[in-house]
Design a protein around this motif. Structure first.
Motif, mmCIF file in Angstrom:
data_model
loop_
_atom_site.group_PDB
_atom_site.id
_atom_site.type_symbol
_atom_site.label_atom_id
_atom_site.label_comp_id
_atom_site.label_asym_id
_atom_site.label_seq_id
_atom_site.Cartn_x
_atom_site.Cartn_y
_atom_site.Cartn_z
ATOM 1 N N LEU A 47 14.052 -1.840 -7.231
ATOM 2 C CA LEU A 47 13.801 -1.624 -5.809
ATOM 3 C C LEU A 47 12.407 -2.015 -5.488
ATOM 4 O O LEU A 47 11.812 -2.346 -4.512
ATOM 5 C CB LEU A 47 14.335 -0.474 -5.258
ATOM 6 N N VAL A 48 11.287 -1.440 -6.323
ATOM 7 C CA VAL A 48 9.909 -1.394 -6.259
ATOM 8 C C VAL A 48 9.545 -3.134 -6.234
ATOM 9 O O VAL A 48 8.907 -3.596 -5.346
ATOM 10 C CB VAL A 48 9.068 -0.815 -7.518
ATOM 11 N N SER A 50 11.463 -5.597 -5.521
ATOM 12 C CA SER A 50 11.851 -6.057 -4.252
ATOM 13 C C SER A 50 10.919 -5.756 -2.876
ATOM 14 O O SER A 50 10.993 -6.839 -2.108
ATOM 15 C CB SER A 50 13.386 -5.531 -3.996
ATOM 16 N N VAL A 51 10.408 -4.720 -3.143
ATOM 17 C CA VAL A 51 9.436 -4.293 -1.691
ATOM 18 C C VAL A 51 8.219 -5.024 -1.756
ATOM 19 O O VAL A 51 7.271 -5.125 -1.003
ATOM 20 C CB VAL A 51 9.640 -2.885 -1.360
ATOM 21 N N ARG A 52 7.673 -5.118 -3.027
ATOM 22 C CA ARG A 52 6.221 -5.905 -3.225
ATOM 23 C C ARG A 52 5.946 -7.041 -2.391
ATOM 24 O O ARG A 52 4.884 -7.130 -1.781
ATOM 25 C CB ARG A 52 5.878 -5.865 -4.767
ATOM 26 N N PRO A 53 6.981 -7.988 -2.571
ATOM 27 C CA PRO A 53 6.622 -9.130 -1.389
ATOM 28 C C PRO A 53 6.715 -9.015 -0.239
ATOM 29 O O PRO A 53 5.932 -9.485 0.818
ATOM 30 C CB PRO A 53 7.653 -10.220 -1.843
ATOM 31 N N LEU A 54 7.380 -7.986 0.183
ATOM 32 C CA LEU A 54 7.306 -7.468 1.717
ATOM 33 C C LEU A 54 5.962 -6.737 1.993
ATOM 34 O O LEU A 54 5.425 -6.810 3.177
ATOM 35 C CB LEU A 54 8.632 -6.408 1.901
ATOM 36 N N LEU A 55 5.643 -6.262 1.124
ATOM 37 C CA LEU A 55 4.114 -5.177 1.613
ATOM 38 C C LEU A 55 3.050 -6.481 1.636
ATOM 39 O O LEU A 55 2.321 -6.340 2.589
ATOM 40 C CB LEU A 55 3.690 -4.508 0.126
ATOM 41 N N ILE A 56 3.131 -7.678 0.969
ATOM 42 C CA ILE A 56 2.244 -8.562 1.219
ATOM 43 C C ILE A 56 2.536 -9.531 2.651
ATOM 44 O O ILE A 56 1.511 -9.483 3.389
ATOM 45 C CB ILE A 56 2.375 -9.661 -0.006
ATOM 46 N N ALA A 57 3.945 -9.965 2.740
ATOM 47 C CA ALA A 57 4.217 -10.588 3.882
ATOM 48 C C ALA A 57 3.907 -9.722 5.220
ATOM 49 O O ALA A 57 3.344 -10.318 6.154
ATOM 50 C CB ALA A 57 5.480 -11.071 3.798
ATOM 51 N N ILE A 115 9.920 7.442 -10.275
ATOM 52 C CA ILE A 115 10.265 7.781 -8.838
ATOM 53 C C ILE A 115 9.337 7.864 -7.846
ATOM 54 O O ILE A 115 9.354 7.377 -6.657
ATOM 55 C CB ILE A 115 10.915 9.330 -9.007
ATOM 56 N N GLN A 116 7.955 8.219 -8.355
ATOM 57 C CA GLN A 116 6.774 8.333 -7.287
ATOM 58 C C GLN A 116 6.372 6.731 -7.092
ATOM 59 O O GLN A 116 5.878 6.462 -5.813
ATOM 60 C CB GLN A 116 5.664 8.854 -8.070
ATOM 61 N N GLN A 117 6.496 5.779 -7.999
ATOM 62 C CA GLN A 117 6.367 4.368 -7.631
ATOM 63 C C GLN A 117 7.188 3.809 -6.751
ATOM 64 O O GLN A 117 6.769 3.247 -5.573
ATOM 65 C CB GLN A 117 6.406 3.468 -8.908
ATOM 66 N N PHE A 118 8.367 4.201 -6.737
ATOM 67 C CA PHE A 118 9.483 3.978 -5.688
ATOM 68 C C PHE A 118 9.185 4.369 -4.276
ATOM 69 O O PHE A 118 9.064 3.668 -3.220
ATOM 70 C CB PHE A 118 10.719 4.359 -6.201
ATOM 71 N N ALA A 121 5.725 3.074 -2.911
ATOM 72 C CA ALA A 121 5.846 1.686 -2.394
ATOM 73 C C ALA A 121 6.628 1.529 -0.896
ATOM 74 O O ALA A 121 6.206 0.910 -0.243
ATOM 75 C CB ALA A 121 6.567 0.729 -3.434
ATOM 76 N N TYR A 122 7.666 2.293 -0.919
ATOM 77 C CA TYR A 122 8.315 2.552 0.505
ATOM 78 C C TYR A 122 7.653 3.178 1.585
ATOM 79 O O TYR A 122 7.842 2.550 2.754
ATOM 80 C CB TYR A 122 9.799 2.863 0.214
ATOM 81 N N HIS A 123 6.834 4.195 1.149
ATOM 82 C CA HIS A 123 5.914 4.812 2.335
ATOM 83 C C HIS A 123 5.065 3.572 2.502
ATOM 84 O O HIS A 123 4.907 3.575 3.959
ATOM 85 C CB HIS A 123 5.457 5.731 1.704
ATOM 86 N N ARG A 124 4.245 3.143 1.776
ATOM 87 C CA ARG A 124 3.173 1.951 2.152
ATOM 88 C C ARG A 124 3.882 0.955 2.987
ATOM 89 O O ARG A 124 3.344 0.436 3.868
ATOM 90 C CB ARG A 124 2.581 1.446 0.922
ATOM 91 N N PHE A 125 5.121 0.576 2.650
ATOM 92 C CA PHE A 125 5.797 -0.432 3.399
ATOM 93 C C PHE A 125 6.248 0.061 4.805
ATOM 94 O O PHE A 125 5.806 -0.690 5.784
ATOM 95 C CB PHE A 125 7.155 -0.894 2.691
#
Length: 176
Positions: A47-48, A50-57, A115-118, A121-125
């Motif tokens: 899940l982390v 998967s969201v990384r490219p979205l953080l960039i986009a 868990i904190q990384q997950f 990442a989603y809070h940043r997103f």
């Protein structure tokens, strides 16, 4: 689904999934519940990833997205339509591509780190979404490895479902 509801639903899925991850005993967190499946740690890492490219986009200007991926040539799909398309791709044998397959985590690692990384990442997103208007969510595209090009709104719907999907898979697999 409007932007406010998207943000709310994403936040709720992340909260539920974080709480679920925290409820798993350490000895089960790094162990796949069934052969040929990912452990809870593997699901968190996936899940982390998967969201990384979205953080960039979602950090790029719309013009860059337009140049890279074109513009929509069809009406946007609803949340349910995106979910159904994803389910049909999975049923046809679709699986995560190499970039999104997690490497095995070390069993002596503290689950809370993953868990904190997950969660982070989603809070940043979620914060990235505030910079996009309702209109823009339907005007730009992003590529998805299984679903092809999706509008930003469709990608957000997919992301909400994707988090829930992995939590629900784990819940059912860990019961058995």
């Amino acid at each position: 689904m409007d932007k406010a509801k998207i943000i709310y639903n994403l936040e709720q899925e992340v909260l539920l999934t974080t709480a679920f991850f925290r409820s798993i005993p350490k000895e089960k967190f790094f162990t796949p519940p069934l052969p040929e499946t990912w452990s809870p740690a593997g699901n968190a890492r996936h899940l982390v990833l998967s969201v990384r490219p979205l953080l960039i986009a979602f950090s790029l200007p719309g013009l860059i997205l337009r140049v890279l991926f074109g513009k929509p040539n069809r009406p946007g799909r609803t949340f349910d339509q995106v979910v159904e398309k994803y389910k049909s791709k999975l049923a046809a044998g679709g699986r995560a591509t190499a970039a999104f397959i997690p490497k095995a985590e070390q069993a002596d690692m503290d689950p809370e780190i993953l868990i904190q990384q997950f969660t982070a990442a989603y809070h940043r997103f979620g914060r990235k979404l505030t910079g996009w208007s309702e209109h823009q969510l339907d005007q730009y595209l992003l590529p998805h490895p299984l679903l092809g090009k999706l509008t930003l709104r469709e990608m957000l719907c997919f992301t909400i479902h994707h988090v829930a999907h992995h939590r629900e898979l784990l819940v059912s697999r860990l019961k058995g």
